[in-house]
Design a protein around this motif. Structure first.
Motif, PDB file in Angstrom:
ATOM      1  N   ILE A   1      15.567 -30.644 -24.353  1.00 49.16           N
ATOM      2  CA  ILE A   1      16.137 -31.965 -24.720  1.00 49.16           C
ATOM      3  C   ILE A   1      17.132 -31.809 -25.705  1.00 49.16           C
ATOM      4  N   ALA A   2      16.754 -31.156 -26.699  1.00 44.31           N
ATOM      5  CA  ALA A   2      17.855 -30.842 -28.030  1.00 44.31           C
ATOM      6  C   ALA A   2      19.052 -30.003 -27.497  1.00 44.31           C
ATOM      7  N   VAL A   3      18.859 -29.224 -26.538  1.00 39.55           N
ATOM      8  CA  VAL A   3      20.042 -28.454 -26.147  1.00 39.55           C
ATOM      9  C   VAL A   3      20.962 -29.729 -25.130  1.00 39.55           C
ATOM     10  N   LEU A   4      20.212 -30.298 -24.551  1.00 42.99           N
ATOM     11  CA  LEU A   4      20.941 -31.293 -23.708  1.00 42.99           C
ATOM     12  C   LEU A   4      21.774 -32.427 -24.557  1.00 42.99           C
ATOM     13  N   MET A   5      21.035 -32.627 -25.659  1.00 39.51           N
ATOM     14  CA  MET A   5      21.613 -33.649 -26.683  1.00 39.51           C
ATOM     15  C   MET A   5      22.678 -32.857 -27.227  1.00 39.51           C
ATOM     16  N   MET A   6      22.901 -31.518 -27.630  1.00 35.12           N
ATOM     17  CA  MET A   6      23.941 -31.217 -28.106  1.00 35.12           C
ATOM     18  C   MET A   6      25.011 -30.881 -27.125  1.00 35.12           C
TER      19      MET A   6
ATOM     20  N   GLY B   1      27.335 -39.215 -36.087  1.00 35.93           N
ATOM     21  CA  GLY B   1      26.500 -40.413 -35.736  1.00 35.93           C
ATOM     22  C   GLY B   1      25.339 -39.798 -34.902  1.00 35.93           C
ATOM     23  N   ALA B   2      25.248 -38.424 -34.221  1.00 41.63           N
ATOM     24  CA  ALA B   2      24.811 -38.035 -33.157  1.00 41.63           C
ATOM     25  C   ALA B   2      23.505 -37.045 -33.741  1.00 41.63           C
ATOM     26  N   PHE B   3      23.607 -36.942 -35.049  1.00 44.01           N
ATOM     27  CA  PHE B   3      22.760 -35.694 -35.632  1.00 44.01           C
ATOM     28  C   PHE B   3      21.245 -36.131 -35.114  1.00 44.01           C
ATOM     29  N   HIS B   4      20.715 -37.567 -35.454  1.00 45.06           N
ATOM     30  CA  HIS B   4      19.310 -37.756 -35.020  1.00 45.06           C
ATOM     31  C   HIS B   4      18.915 -37.459 -33.962  1.00 45.06           C
ATOM     32  N   TRP B   5      19.913 -37.783 -32.709  1.00 44.91           N
ATOM     33  CA  TRP B   5      19.597 -37.544 -31.467  1.00 44.91           C
ATOM     34  C   TRP B   5      19.162 -36.061 -31.102  1.00 44.91           C
ATOM     35  N   ILE B   6      19.869 -35.156 -31.785  1.00 41.26           N
ATOM     36  CA  ILE B   6      19.613 -33.801 -31.524  1.00 41.26           C
ATOM     37  C   ILE B   6      18.375 -33.314 -32.690  1.00 41.26           C
ATOM     38  N   ALA B   7      18.230 -33.812 -33.828  1.00 42.52           N
ATOM     39  CA  ALA B   7      17.202 -33.518 -34.790  1.00 42.52           C
ATOM     40  C   ALA B   7      15.892 -33.673 -34.462  1.00 42.52           C
TER      41      ALA B   7
ATOM     42  N   PRO C   1      14.298 -34.170 -31.252  1.00 41.67           N
ATOM     43  CA  PRO C   1      13.565 -33.316 -30.548  1.00 41.67           C
ATOM     44  C   PRO C   1      13.490 -32.058 -30.817  1.00 41.67           C
ATOM     45  N   LEU C   2      14.431 -31.443 -31.540  1.00 42.03           N
ATOM     46  CA  LEU C   2      14.438 -30.090 -32.256  1.00 42.03           C
ATOM     47  C   LEU C   2      13.173 -29.925 -33.129  1.00 42.03           C
ATOM     48  N   LEU C   3      12.960 -31.019 -34.027  1.00 46.19           N
ATOM     49  CA  LEU C   3      11.625 -30.916 -34.916  1.00 46.19           C
ATOM     50  C   LEU C   3      10.538 -30.843 -34.220  1.00 46.19           C
ATOM     51  N   ILE C   4      10.419 -31.744 -33.046  1.00 48.65           N
ATOM     52  CA  ILE C   4       9.186 -32.048 -32.269  1.00 48.65           C
ATOM     53  C   ILE C   4       8.816 -30.637 -31.585  1.00 48.65           C
ATOM     54  N   GLY C   5       9.919 -30.181 -31.142  1.00 47.41           N
ATOM     55  CA  GLY C   5       9.783 -28.702 -30.606  1.00 47.41           C
ATOM     56  C   GLY C   5       9.273 -27.516 -31.514  1.00 47.41           C
ATOM     57  N   ILE C   6       9.806 -27.778 -32.796  1.00 45.13           N
ATOM     58  CA  ILE C   6       9.341 -26.677 -33.542  1.00 45.13           C
ATOM     59  C   ILE C   6       7.828 -26.735 -34.031  1.00 45.13           C
ATOM     60  N   PHE C   7       7.482 -28.271 -34.274  1.00 47.56           N
ATOM     61  CA  PHE C   7       6.188 -28.451 -34.777  1.00 47.56           C
ATOM     62  C   PHE C   7       5.127 -28.105 -33.461  1.00 47.56           C
ATOM     63  N   ALA C   8       5.518 -28.604 -32.235  1.00 45.75           N
ATOM     64  CA  ALA C   8       4.812 -28.039 -30.961  1.00 45.75           C
ATOM     65  C   ALA C   8       4.446 -26.581 -30.873  1.00 45.75           C
TER      66      ALA C   8
ATOM     67  N   TYR D   1       2.909 -25.335 -25.715  1.00 46.81           N
ATOM     68  CA  TYR D   1       3.895 -24.303 -25.475  1.00 46.81           C
ATOM     69  C   TYR D   1       4.857 -25.020 -24.531  1.00 46.81           C
ATOM     70  N   PHE D   2       4.268 -25.404 -23.659  1.00 52.26           N
ATOM     71  CA  PHE D   2       5.237 -26.234 -22.540  1.00 52.26           C
ATOM     72  C   PHE D   2       5.899 -27.452 -23.241  1.00 52.26           C
ATOM     73  N   VAL D   3       5.182 -28.176 -23.917  1.00 53.43           N
ATOM     74  CA  VAL D   3       5.969 -29.506 -24.715  1.00 53.43           C
ATOM     75  C   VAL D   3       7.105 -28.991 -25.406  1.00 53.43           C
ATOM     76  N   ALA D   4       6.456 -27.952 -26.256  1.00 60.81           N
ATOM     77  CA  ALA D   4       7.751 -27.286 -27.062  1.00 60.81           C
ATOM     78  C   ALA D   4       8.793 -26.916 -26.382  1.00 60.81           C
ATOM     79  N   ASN D   5       8.934 -26.273 -25.327  1.00 64.06           N
ATOM     80  CA  ASN D   5       9.943 -25.827 -24.666  1.00 64.06           C
ATOM     81  C   ASN D   5      10.565 -27.074 -23.689  1.00 64.06           C
TER      82      ASN D   5
END
Length: 213
Positions: free
Chosen positions: A50-55, A13-19, A21-28, A41-45
């Motif tokens: 955030i994705a790492v913190l969610m993990m 049930g936590a997949f979307h919490w990680i996915a 910010p990860l997708l936004i980071g990739i697009f950025a 580049y700053f926004v992406a990082n």
């Protein structure tokens, strides 16, 4: 005999919490390369962080299941009432958020109650939004109450009426932690103390009393 229960890494049930910010980071990141943009580049990082913190927040490590009645949650014992058989555990934001069955048995009731979002350590917390799971065990009914708090605004139960649970099996998650209360049957003696740290599925919090006065 203890065993490792249900190998897992990320909570159900936590997949979307990680996915997200990860997708936004990739697009950025792609956009920052295309446009040679340092702000992007700053926004992406920032979103990768955030994705790492969610993990970390939604980690769900395997546990070696303890003896007797085990803790349903990670955290600190907030209240022990030997007379009523009630044990309350406060889950901080850094604790594992997944809750586990304290005993083997059949789920006979799952009820969600609306309510407030007072801090989990306050007296008003019992009126917070909560999910009550009643397990019929060989010792009698045992109720596990998942309580939302000030930060935690979502409770995700994994079980439903009629399911048979093994001790230590995952029963739900409280997003960003909060509190869990267990109402023990009469034949159980609580063996932990207030202020003690416990781990879901591992720490023994109760023992069966064979000779009742």
């Amino acid at each position: 005999m203890s065993f490792l229960c249900c190998q897992s890494v990320i909570a159900k049930g936590a997949f979307h919490w990680i996915a997200i910010p990860l997708l936004i980071g990739i697009f950025a990141t792609v956009a920052s390369i295309q446009h040679m943009s340092f702000p992007l580049y700053f926004v992406a990082n920032a979103f990768f962080l955030i994705a790492v913190l969610m993990m970390i927040f939604f980690r769900d490590p395997p546990r070696a299941i303890g003896k007797g009645i085990v803790s349903p949650a990670d955290g600190k014992v907030l209240k022990v009432d030997h007379k009523s058989g009630e044990l309350s555990i406060f889950m901080n934001i850094h604790n594992v958020h997944v809750n586990r069955a304290p005993i083997e048995g059949k789920v006979v009731e799952v009820e969600r109650f609306p309510g407030g979002h007072s801090p989990a350590y306050s007296e008003k917390a019992r009126k917070n939004e909560r999910v009550e799971i009643t397990i019929m065990s060989r010792l009698g009914p045992m109720k596990v109450i998942q309580i939302a708090g000030l930060v935690a605004r979502r409770i995700v139960p994994y079980v439903r009426h009629g399911m048979y649970l093994q001790k230590g099996q995952r029963i739900g998650m409280i997003v960003f932690g909060s509190g869990v209360t267990v109402e023990m049957p009469d034949r159980v003696r609580i063996i932990v103390k207030e202020g003690q740290k416990v781990r879901a599925g591992e720490t023994s919090v109760g023992e069966v009393v064979h000779d009742l006065d």
